[in-house]
Design a protein around this motif. Sequence first.
Motif, PDB file in Angstrom:
ATOM      1  N   ALA A 223     -14.230  14.080  -6.031  1.00 42.98           N
ATOM      2  CA  ALA A 223     -14.738  12.710  -5.421  1.00 42.98           C
ATOM      3  C   ALA A 223     -13.638  11.707  -6.007  1.00 42.98           C
ATOM      4  N   LEU A 224     -13.181  11.874  -7.190  1.00 43.78           N
ATOM      5  CA  LEU A 224     -12.360  10.934  -7.800  1.00 43.78           C
ATOM      6  C   LEU A 224     -11.003  11.241  -7.168  1.00 43.78           C
ATOM      7  N   ALA A 225     -10.468  12.314  -7.078  1.00 46.18           N
ATOM      8  CA  ALA A 225      -9.099  12.732  -6.667  1.00 46.18           C
ATOM      9  C   ALA A 225      -9.196  12.174  -5.048  1.00 46.18           C
ATOM     10  N   SER A 226     -10.193  12.552  -4.522  1.00 46.45           N
ATOM     11  CA  SER A 226      -9.957  11.975  -2.932  1.00 46.45           C
ATOM     12  C   SER A 226      -9.857  10.573  -2.778  1.00 46.45           C
ATOM     13  N   PHE A 227     -10.490   9.785  -3.818  1.00 47.65           N
ATOM     14  CA  PHE A 227     -10.511   8.209  -3.689  1.00 47.65           C
ATOM     15  C   PHE A 227      -9.303   7.997  -4.212  1.00 47.65           C
ATOM     16  N   GLU A 228      -8.640   8.182  -5.054  1.00 51.12           N
ATOM     17  CA  GLU A 228      -7.201   7.817  -5.536  1.00 51.12           C
ATOM     18  C   GLU A 228      -6.330   8.304  -4.495  1.00 51.12           C
ATOM     19  N   ALA A 229      -6.267   9.386  -3.942  1.00 44.44           N
ATOM     20  CA  ALA A 229      -5.561   9.826  -2.988  1.00 44.44           C
ATOM     21  C   ALA A 229      -5.392   8.703  -1.727  1.00 44.44           C
ATOM     22  N   THR A 230      -6.590   8.445  -1.303  1.00 49.04           N
ATOM     23  CA  THR A 230      -6.561   7.160  -0.225  1.00 49.04           C
ATOM     24  C   THR A 230      -5.914   6.091  -0.543  1.00 49.04           C
ATOM     25  N   GLY A 231      -6.013   5.627  -1.772  1.00 48.27           N
ATOM     26  CA  GLY A 231      -5.122   4.369  -2.268  1.00 48.27           C
ATOM     27  C   GLY A 231      -3.680   4.731  -2.150  1.00 48.27           C
ATOM     28  N   ARG A 232      -3.294   5.866  -2.590  1.00 52.44           N
ATOM     29  CA  ARG A 232      -1.718   5.974  -2.564  1.00 52.44           C
ATOM     30  C   ARG A 232      -1.411   6.317  -1.098  1.00 52.44           C
ATOM     31  N   ALA A 233      -2.127   6.787  -0.278  1.00 53.47           N
ATOM     32  CA  ALA A 233      -1.869   7.000   1.224  1.00 53.47           C
ATOM     33  C   ALA A 233      -1.585   5.774   1.705  1.00 53.47           C
ATOM     34  N   TYR A 234      -2.388   4.707   1.407  1.00 53.62           N
ATOM     35  CA  TYR A 234      -2.327   3.470   1.926  1.00 53.62           C
ATOM     36  C   TYR A 234      -0.665   2.958   1.653  1.00 53.62           C
ATOM     37  N   LEU A 235      -0.304   3.044   0.483  1.00 50.54           N
ATOM     38  CA  LEU A 235       1.010   2.731   0.131  1.00 50.54           C
ATOM     39  C   LEU A 235       2.130   3.505   0.941  1.00 50.54           C
ATOM     40  N   ALA A 236       1.709   4.836   1.248  1.00 49.89           N
ATOM     41  CA  ALA A 236       2.573   5.581   1.860  1.00 49.89           C
ATOM     42  C   ALA A 236       2.811   5.347   3.233  1.00 49.89           C
ATOM     43  N   PHE A 237       1.772   5.084   3.984  1.00 51.67           N
ATOM     44  CA  PHE A 237       1.515   4.599   5.278  1.00 51.67           C
ATOM     45  C   PHE A 237       2.492   3.449   5.442  1.00 51.67           C
ATOM     46  N   ALA A 238       2.413   2.365   4.521  1.00 52.34           N
ATOM     47  CA  ALA A 238       2.858   0.983   5.049  1.00 52.34           C
ATOM     48  C   ALA A 238       4.466   1.256   4.748  1.00 52.34           C
ATOM     49  N   ARG A 239       4.873   2.218   3.927  1.00 50.47           N
ATOM     50  CA  ARG A 239       6.342   2.354   4.104  1.00 50.47           C
ATOM     51  C   ARG A 239       7.049   3.231   5.000  1.00 50.47           C
ATOM     52  N   GLN A 240       6.246   4.149   5.358  1.00 57.05           N
ATOM     53  CA  GLN A 240       6.677   5.068   6.498  1.00 57.05           C
ATOM     54  C   GLN A 240       6.309   4.611   7.777  1.00 57.05           C
ATOM     55  N   TYR A 241       5.720   3.580   8.072  1.00 56.25           N
ATOM     56  CA  TYR A 241       5.386   3.145   9.302  1.00 56.25           C
ATOM     57  C   TYR A 241       5.253   1.581   9.484  1.00 56.25           C
ATOM     58  N   PRO A 242       6.609   0.872   9.128  1.00 56.34           N
ATOM     59  CA  PRO A 242       6.367  -0.496   8.843  1.00 56.34           C
ATOM     60  C   PRO A 242       5.958  -1.280  10.263  1.00 56.34           C
ATOM     61  N   GLY A 243       6.564  -0.880  11.273  1.00 63.31           N
ATOM     62  CA  GLY A 243       6.412  -1.389  12.453  1.00 63.31           C
ATOM     63  C   GLY A 243       4.781  -1.327  12.840  1.00 63.31           C
ATOM     64  N   HIS A 244       4.128  -0.390  12.610  1.00 64.04           N
ATOM     65  CA  HIS A 244       2.741  -0.164  13.030  1.00 64.04           C
ATOM     66  C   HIS A 244       2.252  -1.146  12.002  1.00 64.04           C
ATOM     67  N   TYR A 245       2.338  -0.922  10.734  1.00 60.85           N
ATOM     68  CA  TYR A 245       1.978  -1.689   9.655  1.00 60.85           C
ATOM     69  C   TYR A 245       1.613  -3.128   9.950  1.00 60.85           C
ATOM     70  N   ILE A 246       2.988  -3.790  10.412  1.00 58.96           N
ATOM     71  CA  ILE A 246       3.145  -5.264  10.582  1.00 58.96           C
ATOM     72  C   ILE A 246       2.232  -5.350  12.128  1.00 58.96           C
ATOM     73  N   ALA A 247       2.169  -4.458  13.142  1.00 57.92           N
ATOM     74  CA  ALA A 247       1.441  -4.825  14.137  1.00 57.92           C
ATOM     75  C   ALA A 247      -0.134  -4.894  13.801  1.00 57.92           C
ATOM     76  N   MET A 248      -0.545  -3.996  12.947  1.00 56.93           N
ATOM     77  CA  MET A 248      -1.803  -4.057  12.484  1.00 56.93           C
ATOM     78  C   MET A 248      -2.229  -5.125  11.646  1.00 56.93           C
ATOM     79  N   PHE A 249      -1.411  -5.564  10.631  1.00 55.78           N
ATOM     80  CA  PHE A 249      -2.076  -6.571   9.621  1.00 55.78           C
ATOM     81  C   PHE A 249      -1.256  -7.848   9.646  1.00 55.78           C
ATOM     82  N   GLU A 250      -0.359  -7.880  10.453  1.00 55.14           N
ATOM     83  CA  GLU A 250       0.400  -9.420  10.155  1.00 55.14           C
ATOM     84  C   GLU A 250       0.583  -9.872  11.823  1.00 55.14           C
ATOM     85  N   SER A 251       0.213  -9.167  12.757  1.00 58.12           N
ATOM     86  CA  SER A 251       0.498  -9.808  14.221  1.00 58.12           C
ATOM     87  C   SER A 251      -0.615 -10.888  14.723  1.00 58.12           C
ATOM     88  N   GLY A 252      -1.604 -11.022  13.847  1.00 58.78           N
ATOM     89  CA  GLY A 252      -2.894 -11.905  14.175  1.00 58.78           C
ATOM     90  C   GLY A 252      -3.774 -11.313  15.291  1.00 58.78           C
TER      91      GLY A 252
END
Length: 205
Positions: A84-113
Amino acid sequence: MGKRGYHHGNLRQALVEAALRLIEARGPTGFTLSEAAKQAGVTPAAVYRHFAGRDDLIAEASRQGYAIFADVMQYAFEKGQPSALASFEATGRAYLAFARQYPGHYIAMFESGISVNRTPELAHEASRARAILERAAEALSQHIPPGKRPPAAMFSAHIWAMSHGVVELFARNSPGTASPFAPEELLESGIGIYLRGLGLIPPDE
């Protein structure tokens, strides 16, 4: 068919991909539908067969982003099992990886209003992503005595907020901000402090 011979069905996706490039380059309000149409190689009038306006186009980019985000989170969660600990920590790292790999999607999701409730489809994908984070938090929180156990939704929201803060301040080249530490180190140490406070990992010697 448009200028480049788009068949019915893939012009919509071509417009989304054009919008994603423009969002990444200029931000969610830095382009017009006409510019998205030009990027996709069609006339502006063709856009309105698929989207009522720019916000609808951005909402679809956001929906697709949340769908990818949820899949990335699910993969990270499963990769960490059965811990459970490894899974939890992995989801946190995945958030950062997603933001880097999909910047256009990330901006549309969180910065577009654009609200996640703009369409049922967008709301569904956003809810699916949140549910994976809550599932990871709930599994880990079972190791906390019931009287001291935060709700899973609060637990996951804390980590989501921490992850989002690291991304916004230190992983997206925000003007005037710099850190002597890598974003991954900041996030991992922050999660570690949080989990130690809950008694989920032992304190440093």
